[in-house]
Motif scaffolding. Structure first.
Motif, mmCIF file in Angstrom:
data_model
loop_
_atom_site.group_PDB
_atom_site.id
_atom_site.type_symbol
_atom_site.label_atom_id
_atom_site.label_comp_id
_atom_site.label_asym_id
_atom_site.label_seq_id
_atom_site.Cartn_x
_atom_site.Cartn_y
_atom_site.Cartn_z
ATOM 1 N N VAL A 4 0.838 -1.204 0.000
ATOM 2 C CA VAL A 4 0.000 0.000 0.000
ATOM 3 C C VAL A 4 0.872 1.253 0.000
ATOM 4 C CG1 VAL A 4 -1.851 1.237 1.176
ATOM 5 C CG2 VAL A 4 -1.726 -1.254 1.361
ATOM 6 N N ILE A 5 0.561 2.186 -0.897
ATOM 7 C CA ILE A 5 1.237 3.480 -0.947
ATOM 8 C C ILE A 5 0.318 4.547 -0.369
ATOM 9 C CG2 ILE A 5 2.219 5.265 -2.446
ATOM 10 C CD1 ILE A 5 2.974 3.073 -4.421
ATOM 11 N N VAL A 6 0.861 5.363 0.532
ATOM 12 C CA VAL A 6 0.099 6.459 1.139
ATOM 13 C C VAL A 6 0.883 7.752 0.958
ATOM 14 C CG1 VAL A 6 -0.934 7.377 3.243
ATOM 15 C CG2 VAL A 6 -0.852 4.903 2.889
ATOM 16 N N THR A 7 0.258 8.762 0.373
ATOM 17 C CA THR A 7 0.890 10.077 0.299
ATOM 18 C C THR A 7 0.396 10.941 1.455
ATOM 19 O OG1 THR A 7 -0.821 11.069 -1.115
ATOM 20 C CG2 THR A 7 0.982 9.890 -2.217
ATOM 21 N N VAL A 28 3.919 -0.905 3.677
ATOM 22 C CA VAL A 28 3.496 0.469 3.415
ATOM 23 C C VAL A 28 4.670 1.307 2.911
ATOM 24 C CG1 VAL A 28 2.469 2.556 4.400
ATOM 25 C CG2 VAL A 28 1.791 0.300 5.276
ATOM 26 N N LEU A 29 4.437 2.036 1.815
ATOM 27 C CA LEU A 29 5.361 3.067 1.370
ATOM 28 C C LEU A 29 4.755 4.401 1.776
ATOM 29 C CD1 LEU A 29 7.867 4.073 -0.102
ATOM 30 C CD2 LEU A 29 6.544 4.014 -2.243
ATOM 31 N N VAL A 62 9.841 6.331 -6.905
ATOM 32 C CA VAL A 62 8.697 5.476 -6.611
ATOM 33 C C VAL A 62 8.755 4.220 -7.468
ATOM 34 C CG1 VAL A 62 6.174 5.323 -6.579
ATOM 35 C CG2 VAL A 62 7.300 7.477 -5.968
ATOM 36 N N VAL A 63 9.038 4.397 -8.751
ATOM 37 C CA VAL A 63 9.136 3.265 -9.674
ATOM 38 C C VAL A 63 10.230 2.309 -9.234
ATOM 39 C CG1 VAL A 63 9.684 2.574 -12.039
ATOM 40 C CG2 VAL A 63 8.201 4.555 -11.624
ATOM 41 N N SER A 64 11.385 2.852 -8.888
ATOM 42 C CA SER A 64 12.509 2.013 -8.462
ATOM 43 C C SER A 64 12.162 1.219 -7.216
ATOM 44 C CB SER A 64 13.745 2.878 -8.207
ATOM 45 O OG SER A 64 14.174 3.511 -9.393
ATOM 46 N N PHE A 65 11.506 1.867 -6.265
ATOM 47 C CA PHE A 65 11.128 1.170 -5.032
ATOM 48 C C PHE A 65 10.162 0.022 -5.322
ATOM 49 C CE2 PHE A 65 8.326 0.326 -1.500
ATOM 50 C CZ PHE A 65 9.201 0.198 -0.427
ATOM 51 N N VAL A 76 -2.725 -1.201 -3.369
ATOM 52 C CA VAL A 76 -3.569 -0.051 -3.031
ATOM 53 C C VAL A 76 -2.741 1.227 -3.086
ATOM 54 C CG1 VAL A 76 -5.027 1.023 -1.260
ATOM 55 C CG2 VAL A 76 -5.007 -1.466 -1.490
ATOM 56 N N LEU A 77 -3.321 2.257 -3.683
ATOM 57 C CA LEU A 77 -2.749 3.603 -3.653
ATOM 58 C C LEU A 77 -3.748 4.523 -2.976
ATOM 59 C CD1 LEU A 77 -0.895 5.994 -4.449
ATOM 60 C CD2 LEU A 77 -2.050 5.984 -6.696
ATOM 61 N N ILE A 78 -3.301 5.220 -1.934
ATOM 62 C CA ILE A 78 -4.168 6.169 -1.234
ATOM 63 C C ILE A 78 -3.598 7.571 -1.418
ATOM 64 C CG2 ILE A 78 -5.235 6.827 0.954
ATOM 65 C CD1 ILE A 78 -4.805 3.940 1.903
ATOM 66 N N ASN A 79 -4.285 8.365 -2.245
ATOM 67 C CA ASN A 79 -3.871 9.750 -2.492
ATOM 68 C C ASN A 79 -4.418 10.632 -1.376
ATOM 69 O OD1 ASN A 79 -2.543 9.509 -5.149
ATOM 70 N ND2 ASN A 79 -4.576 8.873 -5.836
#
Length: 227
Positions: A4-7, A28-29, A62-65, A76-79
């Motif tokens: 899951v990515i959270v900004t 989580v990122l 982000v792509v590299s990670f 999941v991406l949470i903007n």
């Protein structure tokens, strides 16, 4: 474990969200310009990334990670990142509008474009909007730039749900009412919201992990009051 990515992860709803996701066995990122509080958590499954989502060159990280740490898979991406200026309309400058839209609209679009190639058909993109972006809702005076930007990402998400309906992922929006966050306090000192940041984070976590089964292209109004 879901990835899951959270900004906007360094304070308010985002800060509570990354901790709750970690407790739910997620990797989580946590993306934010300021990483100090995220590092202090010292949670093994939460990886911080210092990134300004208004700067295009940073998205390569982000792509590299994703490719290296998560083997090219995002669930999941949470903007969640947001920027607010409270100023009378006549005093707003083009620069004010650009600062708000850079984070709330263009940064969201860039993040989605970056992450989409790594999401499968059952993935979920959740964008945090505001009741201020909902037609017919009560509006705070002074938020012409902020609320109009939140309306823009609602329409963006509806369009993406249609464009990707055959292959996924799902795109949904949560339009939040007033939540007691640092951003709210800075914009409206002394205003007391009926919902805490952690309470809202708990709701968003559950929706982000499970909502794609039930919703696509939807805007859910998450508010116990008006706004």
């Amino acid at each position: 474990m879901k990835n899951v990515i959270v900004t906007g992860a360094s304070r308010g709803i985002g800060y509570g969200l990354i901790q709750l996701l970690a407790q739910s066995d997620c990797n989580v990122l946590a993306i934010s310009r300021d990483q100090s509080r995220i590092k202090e958590l010292n949670i093994e499954t939460v990886k911080g990334m210092a990134l300004d989502i208004t700067l295009e060159e940073g998205f390569n990280s982000v792509v590299s990670f994703i490719e290296e740490a998560w083997e090219g898979k995002v669930d999941v991406l949470i903007n969640n990142a947001g920027f607010l200026i409270n100023k009378p309309f006549q005093e707003l400058t083009k620069d004010d509008f650009m600062k708000v839209y850079d984070v709330n609209v263009f940064g969201v679009a860039q993040m989605i474009q970056t992450v989409l190639p790594f999401m499968s058909s059952d993935g979920h993109v959740v964008t945090i909007s505001s009741m201020g972006g909902i037609q017919g809702s009560f509006k705070f005076a002074g938020l012409a730039a902020y609320s109009s930007s939140k309306g823009a990402v609602i329409t963006l998400s509806e369009l993406l749900a249609e464009e990707y309906k055959e292959k996924g992922p799902s795109f949904n929006v949560l339009a939040l009412g007033a939540v007691q966050t640092e951003m709210l306090e800075e914009a409206f000192p002394g205003y007391k919201a009926p919902i805490t940041a952690n309470e809202m984070a708990s709701y968003i976590k559950t929706f982000a992990l499970e909502g794609a089964k039930f919703y696509n292209g939807k805007v859910l109004q998450v508010s116990s009051s008006t706004p």
